[in-house]
Design an enzyme around this catalytic site. Structure first.
Site, PDB file in Angstrom:
ATOM      1  N   HIS A  81       0.820  -1.225   0.000  1.00 57.77           N
ATOM      2  CA  HIS A  81       0.000   0.000   0.000  1.00 57.77           C
ATOM      3  C   HIS A  81       0.852   1.272   0.000  1.00 57.77           C
ATOM      4  O   HIS A  81       0.359   2.343  -0.334  1.00 57.77           O
ATOM      5  CB  HIS A  81      -1.022  -0.010   1.158  1.00 57.77           C
ATOM      6  CG  HIS A  81      -0.453   0.272   2.504  1.00 57.77           C
ATOM      7  ND1 HIS A  81      -0.199  -0.725   3.428  1.00 57.77           N
ATOM      8  CD2 HIS A  81      -0.091   1.424   3.105  1.00 57.77           C
ATOM      9  CE1 HIS A  81       0.283  -0.176   4.535  1.00 57.77           C
ATOM     10  NE2 HIS A  81       0.360   1.118   4.358  1.00 57.77           N
ATOM     11  N   ASP A 111       0.160  -7.597   1.314  1.00 57.80           N
ATOM     12  CA  ASP A 111       0.585  -6.204   1.498  1.00 57.80           C
ATOM     13  C   ASP A 111       2.108  -6.070   1.524  1.00 57.80           C
ATOM     14  O   ASP A 111       2.672  -5.360   2.361  1.00 57.80           O
ATOM     15  CB  ASP A 111      -0.041  -5.602   2.767  1.00 57.80           C
ATOM     16  CG  ASP A 111       0.058  -4.074   2.778  1.00 57.80           C
ATOM     17  OD1 ASP A 111       0.203  -3.483   1.693  1.00 57.80           O
ATOM     18  OD2 ASP A 111       0.011  -3.473   3.874  1.00 57.80           O
ATOM     19  N   GLY A 192       3.507   6.874   8.293  1.00 58.97           N
ATOM     20  CA  GLY A 192       4.801   6.838   7.602  1.00 58.97           C
ATOM     21  C   GLY A 192       5.690   5.674   7.993  1.00 58.97           C
ATOM     22  O   GLY A 192       6.645   5.338   7.308  1.00 58.97           O
ATOM     23  N   ASN A 193       5.382   5.049   9.158  1.00 58.99           N
ATOM     24  CA  ASN A 193       6.147   3.878   9.607  1.00 58.99           C
ATOM     25  C   ASN A 193       5.892   2.661   8.739  1.00 58.99           C
ATOM     26  O   ASN A 193       6.608   1.668   8.824  1.00 58.99           O
ATOM     27  CB  ASN A 193       5.715   3.438  11.017  1.00 58.99           C
ATOM     28  CG  ASN A 193       6.361   4.214  12.118  1.00 58.99           C
ATOM     29  OD1 ASN A 193       5.925   5.300  12.416  1.00 58.99           O
ATOM     30  ND2 ASN A 193       7.378   3.666  12.733  1.00 58.99           N
ATOM     31  N   SER A 194       4.815   2.666   7.973  1.00 57.99           N
ATOM     32  CA  SER A 194       4.450   1.494   7.193  1.00 57.99           C
ATOM     33  C   SER A 194       5.606   1.041   6.323  1.00 57.99           C
ATOM     34  O   SER A 194       6.185   1.849   5.593  1.00 57.99           O
ATOM     35  CB  SER A 194       3.253   1.797   6.291  1.00 57.99           C
ATOM     36  OG  SER A 194       2.072   1.495   6.945  1.00 57.99           O
TER      37      SER A 194
END
Length: 353
Positions: A81, A111, A192-194
């Site tokens: 994503h 993902d 933003g850590n994704s």
């Protein structure tokens, strides 16, 4: 492991030591995508489109983990994503230098995605400061064990949070309808850590943080994809050929009339999610490949397809004459059977603008 000598003396490392080492392997990812806002959905390979289109540029941010390098590229794992629909992907390393990246491949259901940066683009100075992550085993985790999350929180640059493993094997259904098993932690995981790293106290990556899981309604609950289940998928994605977008007039054409099987339709009628083939154009690439009316296209060259936009985005990377494996679900005796077909993309007929 590079930590063995210190671990013996200290039991485990300080958060600051692990963060300093871990940050070398984590990058910030910035994406730009031009999104069409239109009154009628016209799509590649699907005949005409009418209506008014305006375009707007959208920026996104996330994180990635340096998981390997081959002869030509630095390979970085992230969440699908984070890079979904991106026209350009940039990677910023620990030294603040930014490099252009390309998406090698992705698995939407899990993902996960792998992006690459050409080694020839990366300065020697950056190479000295970055490192390939050390991967641990998420199977050995215990509830209550300390963990550290590193990522590009909210797009401001790298930050570190810590916490414990709150729960293991949490089964959660994602937005796209697929279910997965995740590590739950109380280390803060922000948008933003994704794609960033969840580390154990030996500095090994044991999870890939994902803020998409579990929504944002609850504080103190972050989720990560366990590295042991992610690793084989990442290994496969690392092998994928790096593709670049082809010129619009060279984009391959399939020749079907499609209908999207949304998750709602899928549940109501017990059909696989994907693209339902309403009809096949005579003499088209689809007809030659043996795609039949009633088939549901679920994968294109290994990438999951669950919507028009998935197929549109994917097709932008494939030219007329390219051959790919397409997976369709075909109804047989009241159930769907998976069939793999070899499709050689055709060119768009002159009357299909």
């Amino acid at each position: 492991s590079k930590y063995d000598s210190e671990s013996k003396t200290k039991g485990s490392l300080d958060v600051s030591d692990i963060a300093a080492e871990g940050m070398k392997s984590v990058v910030a990812i910035t994406t730009k995508s031009v999104q069409d806002v239109q009154s009628y959905l016209g799509a590649y390979g699907f005949g005409g489109s009418q209506g008014f289109t305006t375009q707007q540029e959208v920026e996104g941010s996330g994180s990635g983990i340096i998981v390997g390098k081959n002869d030509d590229n630095l390979l970085i794992a992230t969440n699908y994503h984070v890079v979904s629909g991106a026209d350009t992907v940039s990677v910023t390393c620990i030294d603040g230098e930014t490099y252009e990246a390309t998406v090698n491949g992705y698995d939407e259901d899990k993902d996960l995605a792998v992006v690459s940066v050409a080694l020839s683009d990366i300065s020697d100075d950056t190479m000295d400061q970055i490192a390939v992550a050390t991967v641990g085993s998420s199977d050995d985790l215990k509830v209550g064990e300390q963990v550290i999350a590193i990522g590009n929180a909210l797009g401001y640059g790298q930050s570190v949070t810590n916490g414990i493993v709150s729960a293991l094997n949490r089964e959660i259904t994602l937005e796209n309808g697929s279910t997965g098993t995740f590590i739950q932690t109380n280390a803060a995981i922000n948008p933003g850590n994704s794609g960033g790293a969840l580390l154990n106290m030996n500095g090994e990556v044991i999870g890939i943080n994902s803020n998409k899981i579990g929504g944002t309604a609850v504080e103190g609950m972050g989720y990560a994809i366990p590295i042991t289940s992610a690793s084989p998928i990442i290994a496969d994605l690392m092998e994928r050929q790096t593709r670049t977008k082809v010129a619009e007039d060279e984009v391959g054409y399939i020749g079907i009339y499609p209908q999207e099987v949304t998750s709602q339709i899928s549940q109501m009628y017990n059909m696989p999610e994907g693209i339902y083939v309403v009809s096949v154009e005579e003499g088209s690439a689809a007809a030659n490949a043996g795609i039949m009316k009633g088939d549901i296209i679920t994968k294109f060259d290994g990438s999951s397809i669950s919507s028009y936009s998935d197929l549109q985005k994917t097709l932008q990377y494939y030219a007329v004459g390219d051959s790919v494996t397409v997976t369709v679900q075909r109804p047989q005796n009241g159930e769907y059977v998976s069939v793999e077909l070899n499709l050689t993309l055709g060119s768009r007929p002159a009357d299909k603008k």
